[in-house]
Structure formats: C-alpha cells, structure tokens
Design a protein around this motif. Structure first.
Motif, PDB file in Angstrom:
ATOM      1  N   LEU A  39       0.817  -1.212   0.000  1.00 41.71           N
ATOM      2  CA  LEU A  39       0.000   0.000   0.000  1.00 41.71           C
ATOM      3  C   LEU A  39       0.851   1.263   0.000  1.00 41.71           C
ATOM      4  CD1 LEU A  39      -2.798  -1.021   2.546  1.00 41.71           C
ATOM      5  CD2 LEU A  39      -2.966  -0.934   0.063  1.00 41.71           C
ATOM      6  N   LYS A  40       1.958   1.241   0.718  1.00 36.13           N
ATOM      7  CA  LYS A  40       2.803   2.434   0.818  1.00 36.13           C
ATOM      8  C   LYS A  40       3.820   2.538  -0.308  1.00 36.13           C
ATOM      9  CE  LYS A  40       3.048   4.880   4.007  1.00 36.13           C
ATOM     10  NZ  LYS A  40       2.449   6.194   4.282  1.00 36.13           N
ATOM     11  N   GLY A  41       3.953   1.491  -1.141  1.00 40.97           N
ATOM     12  CA  GLY A  41       4.903   1.536  -2.251  1.00 40.97           C
ATOM     13  C   GLY A  41       6.344   1.376  -1.822  1.00 40.97           C
ATOM     14  N   ILE A  42       6.602   0.564  -0.810  1.00 41.67           N
ATOM     15  CA  ILE A  42       7.956   0.326  -0.307  1.00 41.67           C
ATOM     16  C   ILE A  42       8.376  -1.079  -0.705  1.00 41.67           C
ATOM     17  CG2 ILE A  42       9.342   0.044   1.784  1.00 41.67           C
ATOM     18  CD1 ILE A  42       7.652   2.261   3.030  1.00 41.67           C
ATOM     19  N   LYS A  80      -5.279   0.141  12.426  1.00 41.26           N
ATOM     20  CA  LYS A  80      -6.433  -0.560  11.867  1.00 41.26           C
ATOM     21  C   LYS A  80      -6.160  -2.062  11.744  1.00 41.26           C
ATOM     22  CE  LYS A  80      -9.201   2.925  11.272  1.00 41.26           C
ATOM     23  NZ  LYS A  80     -10.538   3.006  11.930  1.00 41.26           N
ATOM     24  N   PHE A  81      -4.929  -2.405  11.401  1.00 40.02           N
ATOM     25  CA  PHE A  81      -4.571  -3.826  11.355  1.00 40.02           C
ATOM     26  C   PHE A  81      -4.705  -4.468  12.739  1.00 40.02           C
ATOM     27  CE2 PHE A  81      -1.555  -3.303   7.477  1.00 40.02           C
ATOM     28  CZ  PHE A  81      -2.669  -3.188   6.660  1.00 40.02           C
ATOM     29  N   ARG A  82      -4.278  -3.751  13.772  1.00 36.54           N
ATOM     30  CA  ARG A  82      -4.378  -4.289  15.127  1.00 36.54           C
ATOM     31  C   ARG A  82      -5.833  -4.365  15.577  1.00 36.54           C
ATOM     32  NH1 ARG A  82       0.556  -0.368  16.925  1.00 36.54           N
ATOM     33  NH2 ARG A  82       2.259  -1.650  16.080  1.00 36.54           N
ATOM     34  N   GLU A  83      -6.638  -3.368  15.204  1.00 33.74           N
ATOM     35  CA  GLU A  83      -8.068  -3.429  15.531  1.00 33.74           C
ATOM     36  C   GLU A  83      -8.743  -4.611  14.831  1.00 33.74           C
ATOM     37  OE1 GLU A  83      -9.871   0.258  14.585  1.00 33.74           O
ATOM     38  OE2 GLU A  83      -8.642   1.431  15.996  1.00 33.74           O
ATOM     39  N   TYR A  84      -8.314  -4.921  13.626  1.00 34.55           N
ATOM     40  CA  TYR A  84      -8.906  -6.044  12.907  1.00 34.55           C
ATOM     41  C   TYR A  84      -8.574  -7.374  13.593  1.00 34.55           C
ATOM     42  CZ  TYR A  84     -10.390  -8.928   8.978  1.00 34.55           C
ATOM     43  OH  TYR A  84     -11.029  -9.850   8.197  1.00 34.55           O
ATOM     44  N   LYS A  85      -7.365  -7.477  14.138  1.00 30.33           N
ATOM     45  CA  LYS A  85      -7.016  -8.690  14.888  1.00 30.33           C
ATOM     46  C   LYS A  85      -7.909  -8.844  16.111  1.00 30.33           C
ATOM     47  CE  LYS A  85      -2.196  -9.386  13.588  1.00 30.33           C
ATOM     48  NZ  LYS A  85      -0.805  -9.510  14.086  1.00 30.33           N
ATOM     49  N   VAL A  86      -8.172  -7.729  16.819  1.00 30.00           N
ATOM     50  CA  VAL A  86      -9.073  -7.766  17.970  1.00 30.00           C
ATOM     51  C   VAL A  86     -10.477  -8.151  17.525  1.00 30.00           C
ATOM     52  CG1 VAL A  86     -10.096  -6.397  19.816  1.00 30.00           C
ATOM     53  CG2 VAL A  86      -7.688  -6.085  19.231  1.00 30.00           C
ATOM     54  N   PRO A 111     -14.021  -3.181  11.780  1.00 29.89           N
ATOM     55  CA  PRO A 111     -13.184  -2.002  11.468  1.00 29.89           C
ATOM     56  C   PRO A 111     -12.856  -1.922   9.976  1.00 29.89           C
ATOM     57  CG  PRO A 111     -11.865  -3.703  12.500  1.00 29.89           C
ATOM     58  CD  PRO A 111     -13.289  -4.184  12.566  1.00 29.89           C
ATOM     59  N   THR A 112     -12.906  -0.747   9.446  1.00 26.79           N
ATOM     60  CA  THR A 112     -12.569  -0.485   8.043  1.00 26.79           C
ATOM     61  C   THR A 112     -11.556   0.648   7.967  1.00 26.79           C
ATOM     62  OG1 THR A 112     -14.434   1.048   7.830  1.00 26.79           O
ATOM     63  CG2 THR A 112     -14.818  -1.261   7.211  1.00 26.79           C
ATOM     64  N   TYR A 113     -10.909   0.751   6.835  1.00 29.56           N
ATOM     65  CA  TYR A 113      -9.923   1.820   6.641  1.00 29.56           C
ATOM     66  C   TYR A 113      -9.949   2.251   5.178  1.00 29.56           C
ATOM     67  CZ  TYR A 113      -6.973  -1.886   4.690  1.00 29.56           C
ATOM     68  OH  TYR A 113      -6.492  -2.922   3.928  1.00 29.56           O
ATOM     69  N   ARG A 114      -9.410   3.413   4.924  1.00 27.42           N
ATOM     70  CA  ARG A 114      -9.331   3.977   3.576  1.00 27.42           C
ATOM     71  C   ARG A 114      -7.871   4.266   3.254  1.00 27.42           C
ATOM     72  NH1 ARG A 114     -14.306   5.968   1.761  1.00 27.42           N
ATOM     73  NH2 ARG A 114     -13.231   7.405   0.356  1.00 27.42           N
ATOM     74  N   VAL A 115      -7.568   4.243   1.968  1.00 24.68           N
ATOM     75  CA  VAL A 115      -6.190   4.487   1.522  1.00 24.68           C
ATOM     76  C   VAL A 115      -6.102   5.781   0.714  1.00 24.68           C
ATOM     77  CG1 VAL A 115      -5.581   2.050   1.527  1.00 24.68           C
ATOM     78  CG2 VAL A 115      -6.564   3.050  -0.525  1.00 24.68           C
ATOM     79  N   ASP A 116      -7.070   6.682   0.908  1.00 22.10           N
ATOM     80  CA  ASP A 116      -7.049   7.940   0.152  1.00 22.10           C
ATOM     81  C   ASP A 116      -5.819   8.776   0.480  1.00 22.10           C
ATOM     82  OD1 ASP A 116      -9.442   6.992  -0.704  1.00 22.10           O
ATOM     83  OD2 ASP A 116     -10.686   8.433   0.411  1.00 22.10           O
ATOM     84  N   HIS A 117      -5.452   8.820   1.760  1.00 22.92           N
ATOM     85  CA  HIS A 117      -4.287   9.617   2.140  1.00 22.92           C
ATOM     86  C   HIS A 117      -2.999   9.040   1.545  1.00 22.92           C
ATOM     87  CE1 HIS A 117      -4.347   6.365   5.106  1.00 22.92           C
ATOM     88  NE2 HIS A 117      -3.066   6.617   5.358  1.00 22.92           N
ATOM     89  N   PHE A 225      -5.429  -0.920  -3.561  1.00 23.86           N
ATOM     90  CA  PHE A 225      -4.856   0.419  -3.739  1.00 23.86           C
ATOM     91  C   PHE A 225      -5.204   0.987  -5.116  1.00 23.86           C
ATOM     92  CE2 PHE A 225      -1.330   3.016  -5.329  1.00 23.86           C
ATOM     93  CZ  PHE A 225      -1.366   4.054  -4.421  1.00 23.86           C
ATOM     94  N   TYR A 226      -5.138   0.135  -6.161  1.00 21.25           N
ATOM     95  CA  TYR A 226      -5.411   0.619  -7.516  1.00 21.25           C
ATOM     96  C   TYR A 226      -6.851   1.080  -7.679  1.00 21.25           C
ATOM     97  CZ  TYR A 226      -0.913  -1.292  -9.005  1.00 21.25           C
ATOM     98  OH  TYR A 226       0.436  -1.539  -9.162  1.00 21.25           O
TER      99      TYR A 226
END
Length: 580
Positions: A39-42, A80-86, A111-117, A225-226
C-alpha cells in the motif's frame, strides 16, 4: 580518548534492515507487513556489499532501507490492522459461545480503513498518477474478468468492472484510442490522455480456473490500492471533459428497459426502482450509449474559438506551420475513421472490444437484441455498411453492406485508414496481424504486408490481388525461369574464362568524395579513446546483429513465399487437369 568504532555499527550496516527485524520493530505479522509495504509503495533493496550489511554472514535475507521502515512507524493503517485482529478474536469467541446476538453486533462493528491519504501521498500531482495508471488498469481489467468465487471477494470484482467500464467510456468520449494489438494473451490498447501514452491489456473472455500457484491475497492488496487510485483519476478525467461522474445516461425515459409493470403498493415501486437501476447499469456497461454531460452553452463556442486561433497561428508560421497543420488534419481524420459507418455484430465476435474500438472512432454499432441489452438497430436496417462475422458462410446477405471478419477493424485502426475488404471476406485466409508497437525502421526489417499498407497510405497501388489466376501467367513464369537458368549458365561460362583487363591510371582522390569520407571516418575511429572505443564497438556489434536478424527474417519470408507459390501452382495444375 577518541570514541572507538565498532564493526557493523556504522556505514552501510545502519542503512539497511532485514525483514525480520522490520516486522519486529513495527510489531506486525509477515502478512500485514507485506500488505503495508504494498500500500505504501515500499520495496526491498539489494545492498551493494551484502556481507557488510549482514554482519559478515552470507545467508540470503531480504533487506529494506532503514529510512523506509522509520517512515512506516507512524502510519495510521497499522492501528487498523491491530483493531482487525481484535475484531477477529472477539468474533471467534462469540461464535464459539454460540452467542448469535453478540456475533451479529461484532460483525456490524467491523473495522474499516481507507487508503485515500496514501494515494495523495504517493502521487502529489495528477500527472504522476496518470503516468502510473498502466499497472492499475491491467490489474483491474484482470480482476473484472475473474469468475466469482471464494478466493476473490465479489465486491472487488464488481468495483473493478465498474471502474473499467467508466475508463472505456472516457476513452470513447475523448477519442483517445491510438493503437490496438490482438495476441494470445489478450487485447493490447494504447491511448493518449493529456499527452501521456497509456498502455494496458484486456484478457480474452474465456472461462478459466484459479491457478493454485498464485497468491491472490497479494494481488488483492495491489487491487485495493489501484481501485482508490483509479477513483481519483477517473473523477478528474470526467471533470476535464465536462462529464457526470459516475456516468449517467441522458433521456432515461426514452430508453426501453423492458421492465414489467405490476400493480401494487410501495414494494412494487421499490422493485421497479431497483430493476431500473440494474438495467441502467447494464446499458452503461454495454458501451453503446453516450453518457450525459453538464449543460453549458459556452463549451462548443470556446472549442471552436481555440481551433480557429490555433489555425491562425499556424497560418502565420512558415513551412513548419504547414507541416503541423497537415499533421493536425491527419489526426482529425484518424479520429473520425469510422464516422458515418454503421456496424452490425454477429453473435460469435467479441462484442465489447469491437464496440469499444468502433465507437472510439465515431462509428455506430448494434447487435441482436436477444444477445444483450444496448442494441440500437436491428439486422434489417438498410443503412448498415459493415457486418462483422467470424463464420465461413452467411445465411442471408444484403447487397448494400460489406461482410468482413473482425480483424479488418483492428488493422484499419493500426493503418490509420480504411483498408480494402478484399482480404477480409468471410472464409478467406486473413493476412498477418502486425503489431503497431514494433518500430520496423529501428528493427531493420519491414514485412511485405507493412510495405503494402505504407503504399496504400501514400496513395499508391500495392498490388494486393496479384494472384496467378490464369494459365498464361504460369507459362510466362515458366519461360522466365528458363531464361534465368540460361543466363546463369552464361555467367558461369564467362567466369570460367580468364578475363584480362587493361590497366588504368591512378585517379585523383578529390574526384572520389565517398572514398575521402570513408578514410576520414576510419581515422576518426582510430582516434577514439580506449574507454569510449569499447562502447563504439558494442554499438556497431548491435547494428550488425540487427542486420543479420533482418536478413534471416527476409530469407525465411522468401522461403515461405516460394513454398506457397509452388503449392498454388500445383493446386492450379491439378484443377486444370480435372477440368480437362
């Protein structure tokens, strides 16, 4: 006393970090770490001296830049990843206790998250996102063609399908399509959007099973991401040409959606509304209906004024202006390649691809209404100019139209002109489908079919239908072959004789400028330094290799043509014998 330097605590050893240490530093599992990096392009990097970075060890390890891992420390998606595990832990606990009410409550609070930022972070300008849209289009077109199964979410497939249809509508409206090539992998397209060439591939519509050696979780992360990236890009592109986003159909009341009317209360009204929305989505996905634009009276006038001002500037310019004006006229004619033509598609041809191509160049398309929604006219329409079929015979024919195979459309677009339909009739052996992405001048070999197309573009007669149909032509060829044999025998006799030629005086070098230029070039090559001379030798070696490859291709093509010619002669002789 100066500070002592310890080994592997400075220099390259501190610039890299292994994947295991990075996961421990971020407190993430390997799957979440991979997802976050995508997602971060690393991406991982190979150090120059792996032994120094690996503290003297030569074991195979994956390394990342330390600054990239530090950049990930404050990413909000990690929470958000940690919240999803919970969430997963609470859901499993509720299901294990057979508490359906609690399990339903937990599912509602997923839990949900967005990748707009992240999109705004990776692409600070719109042109940057447009240049990197190729991979996004390829991945979304691939997921849009996948069957619905448990390995890929249905919402992902539906969203990819919607985004790809929106992109094709933009290309149709803006007339941006430039090149097409059909291969065994799929359809290769190239469009020019805001002076940026964008190339993508669309797979064939064949049923297939999910391969077992492909990790769809990684591909789904890229697609996640795309999808967000394409949403940003499509909104900006639609706004640039004054279109509604998401696309809407104008004059919906005039479109026959074939909706059954039933008497009833609000439930029937809601069902009718849902069916209308579904039918509208099908009409948009058919690509055969123009989408709605914003109402603005100044758009047409502004575009006409801009074109007139550009023409005036070109008229004021000299010869360069004439060339630019000529190029612009050719581009306008190319964008109107199928304008005024009406095409009817048979059942067996690839409908979506042909509709996309024909409408991108101003043509009208239709098909049998029983096949799918979106057809605009029937097969009995007398204004149809071309009917595309992929069968050897036709049941019912009309004199007012041409019957051609689908390859004719692709070859016309690549040739930038309407090619003769003589070689594309039903049942005929089609000519080779050449790739427009290959530069023949750079490769050094131009196929004969490409030479014929170039001759047609220049207005010359390439002699496409020069087949040997008469016996007299065979006799002429046989006589020509006999004359060639006699001439070869005479040349061999002359070579066997000793030829004595009188001597000549030395000619002044000034009378041979080519010889002088060759000698100057040889001296210049001798003066090249040793470092640059190796590069020069590599360049010349590459040119010789390309020349050899071109000669090999030409010899192979000549051999194939000779075999086909001999085969045709034998078939004609056998036919003449049967007739006699």
């Amino acid at each position: 006393m100066a500070r002592m330097k310890k080994k592997f605590e400075s220099g390259a050893a501190t610039q890299y970090i292994s994947r295991k240490r990075a996961c421990k530093k971020l407190q993430l599992s390997l799957a979440d770490f991979r997802r976050l990096c995508i997602l971060k392009g690393i991406y991982p990097h190979q150090p120059v001296n792996k032994k120094k970075v690996n503290k003297g060890s030569t074991a195979n390890r994956t390394f990342y830049f330390m600054k990239d891992i530090q950049f990930l420390l404050h990413e909000p998606i990690i929470n958000k990843f940690r919240e999803y595990k919970v969430y997963i832990h609470r859901l499993r606990k509720a299901e294990a206790q057979y508490d359906k009410v609690k399990a339903a409550h937990v599912r509602q609070n997923r839990p949900t998250y967005r990748v707009d930022h992240i999109v705004r972070e990776r692409y600070p300008s719109f042109i940057d996102a447009l240049r990197d849209i190729d991979d996004a289009l390829c991945m979304c077109f691939l997921f849009a063609s996948l069957p619905k199964s448990g390995r890929v979410h249905v919402q992902t497939i539906d969203l990819c399908r919607r985004l790809t249809v929106e992109f094709m509508h933009y290309v149709i409206t803006s007339r941006s399509l430039r090149k097409i090539f059909v291969s065994i992998k799929g359809y290769y397209y190239q469009a020019e959007i805001m002076s940026q060439p964008i190339t993508w591939i669309v797979p064939h519509n064949f049923p297939h099973a999910h391969p077992s050696d492909v990790d769809f979780r990684v591909m789904s992360t890229f697609t996640e991401f795309y999808q967000s990236m394409l949403g940003f890009v499509m909104y900006r592109l639609y706004q640039s040409i004054n279109l509604h986003y998401p696309p809407k159909i104008p004059l919906l009341a005039s479109i026959d959606l074939n909706i059954e009317k039933k008497e009833g209360g609000r439930d029937n009204e809601m069902s009718k509304f849902c069916s209308e929305n579904e039918k509208c989505a099908e009409v948009v996905a058919s690509l055969n209906t123009a989408i709605a634009k914003f109402e603005s009276a100044d758009d047409d006038g502004d575009t006409v004024k801009e074109e007139e001002e550009a023409d005036e500037l070109l008229q004021e310019a000299g010869s360069a202006g004439d060339e630019t004006r000529k190029r612009r006229i050719e581009e306008k004619q190319f964008l109107k390649l199928f304008e005024g033509k009406k095409f009817f598609l048979s059942r067996e041809v690839p409908r979506e691809q042909l509709v996309f191509i024909i409408r991108s160049f101003g043509g009208e398309v239709s098909w049998d209404k029983t096949v799918g929604i979106g057809a605009t006219f029937s097969i009995d329409d007398e204004k149809i100019t071309h009917q595309l079929i992929d069968r050897p015979t036709v049941d019912k024919t009309y004199i007012s139209r041409y019957y051609v195979q689908p390859q004719w459309v692709f070859d016309c677009v690549n040739a930038h002109m309407l090619l003769p339909v003589a070689n594309y009739l039903p049942g005929d052996v089609l000519p080779p489908h050449l790739s427009p992405f290959v530069d023949e001048d750079h490769e050094g070999y131009v196929p004969p079919e490409r030479q014929r197309v170039i001759a047609l573009q220049r207005g010359k007669d390439p002699g496409i239908n020069n087949d040997d149909d008469d016996v007299s032509e065979e006799e002429e060829e046989n006589s020509d072959d006999e004359e060639d044999v006699e001439s070869d025998e005479e040349e061999q006799e002359q070579k066997s004789k000793v030829l004595i030629t009188p001597g000549k005086k030395d000619v002044d070098r000034k009378e041979k400028p080519d010889q002088i230029a060759a000698e100057e070039k040889r001296l210049a090559v001798m003066m090249i330094p040793k470092k640059k001379k190796r590069l020069y030798e590599k360049i010349k070696y590459g040119e010789r290799r390309k020349r050899r490859e071109a000669e090999a291709l030409a010899s192979k093509r000549k051999m194939i043509d000779d075999e086909n010619r001999q085969k045709k002669k034998k078939e004609k002789k056998a036919k003449m014998r049967r007739m006699n």
